[in-house]
Enzyme design. Structure first.
Site, PDB file in Angstrom:
ATOM      1  N   ARG A  16       0.834  -1.199   0.000  1.00 14.75           N
ATOM      2  CA  ARG A  16       0.000   0.000   0.000  1.00 14.75           C
ATOM      3  C   ARG A  16       0.867   1.245   0.000  1.00 14.75           C
ATOM      4  O   ARG A  16       1.741   1.394   0.852  1.00 14.75           O
ATOM      5  CB  ARG A  16      -0.919  -0.001   1.229  1.00 14.75           C
ATOM      6  N   ASP A  23       4.765  -6.214  10.281  1.00 11.71           N
ATOM      7  CA  ASP A  23       5.907  -5.873  11.128  1.00 11.71           C
ATOM      8  C   ASP A  23       5.887  -6.683  12.423  1.00 11.71           C
ATOM      9  O   ASP A  23       6.926  -7.144  12.888  1.00 11.71           O
ATOM     10  CB  ASP A  23       5.914  -4.385  11.446  1.00 11.71           C
ATOM     11  N   ASP A  29       0.809  -2.648  12.774  1.00  6.99           N
ATOM     12  CA  ASP A  29       1.130  -3.221  11.467  1.00  6.99           C
ATOM     13  C   ASP A  29       1.320  -4.725  11.624  1.00  6.99           C
ATOM     14  O   ASP A  29       2.287  -5.173  12.247  1.00  6.99           O
ATOM     15  CB  ASP A  29       2.403  -2.575  10.916  1.00  6.99           C
ATOM     16  N   THR A  69      -0.949   7.665  -0.880  1.00  6.19           N
ATOM     17  CA  THR A  69      -2.268   7.579  -1.519  1.00  6.19           C
ATOM     18  C   THR A  69      -3.139   6.487  -0.908  1.00  6.19           C
ATOM     19  O   THR A  69      -4.347   6.479  -1.123  1.00  6.19           O
ATOM     20  CB  THR A  69      -2.111   7.282  -3.019  1.00  6.19           C
TER      21      THR A  69
END
Length: 209
Positions: free
Chosen positions: A104, A203, A200, A108
């Site tokens: 991603r 991660d 995340d 944006t």
């Protein structure tokens, strides 16, 4: 929201609390993601057809039931979906496996693809698409597009957490797709992260930043 199934089994919710906890280490986080995915797979596969079979027990012959040859594929959105796929495969080891690489754009929030390797007979299989976080819905919609282009007809999305924005985005473009989650959280923040979420997922699974 009729196509969204929230799996509130006590064991799933118990493990999800540890997954959310920022103090849970990489090893425990990865193990619990796999365990929750396996538990979720019980409900995701609840509608598999059965056929009667005759089994010889130590005492006599019994009429039992086995899955009626239904073909499945587990497709992971890289990289965070890998741990969920491993959990499901512990329950369904004969399923074929596919991988879709998406990332991603941080500015944006749009998905960009870089890899796709899928079973060639998707039209003959029910597809379980896994990604721990259904946030904006962009990556999942792009993955569904890949799957449908290659013949997939029955697709179920399985995520640990979803935001209402992601659910709406998927169902606005793919109303035929069922979504299974352990929880629907409040909203997305300005960076596209689910709140309260778990951070995340990639991660935390692999100890990266």
């Amino acid at each position: 929201m009729s196509q969204v199934i929230v799996l509130d089994h006590p064991l799933i919710q118990h493990k999800l609390a540890f997954i959310r906890d920022k103090n849970t280490g990489v090893k425990e986080f990865r193990e619990m993601v796999e365990e929750v995915a396996m538990l979720m797979a019980y409900e995701v596969t609840r509608d598999l057809p059965l056929e009667a079979v005759s089994v010889q027990t130590p005492l006599t012959t019994a009429t039992c039931h086995m899955v009626a040859g239904k073909k499945l594929a587990v497709v992971a959105i890289l990289r965070a979906g890998l741990a969920m796929a491993e959990g499901i495969l512990k329950l369904i080891p004969a399923a074929k496996v596919g991988h879709i690489g998406l990332y991603r754009d941080p500015d944006t929030l749009k998905p960009h693809d870089y890899y796709c390797k899928l079973p060639q007979d998707l039209s003959e299989r029910d597809v379980i698409l896994v990604d721990p976080m259904l946030a904006t819905g962009g990556s999942v919609n792009r993955a569904i597009e890949f799957l449908k282009e290659r013949g997939a007809r029955t697709i179920k999305v399985v995520s640990l957490l979803a935001a209402p924005e992601g659910i709406n985005a998927v169902h606005s473009r793919n109303p035929d797709v069922q979504i299974y989650v352990a929880a629907v959280d409040s909203h997305l923040n300005s960076h596209g992260y689910i709140v309260p979420g778990l951070g995340d997922a990639g991660d935390r699974l692999y100890g990266t930043k």
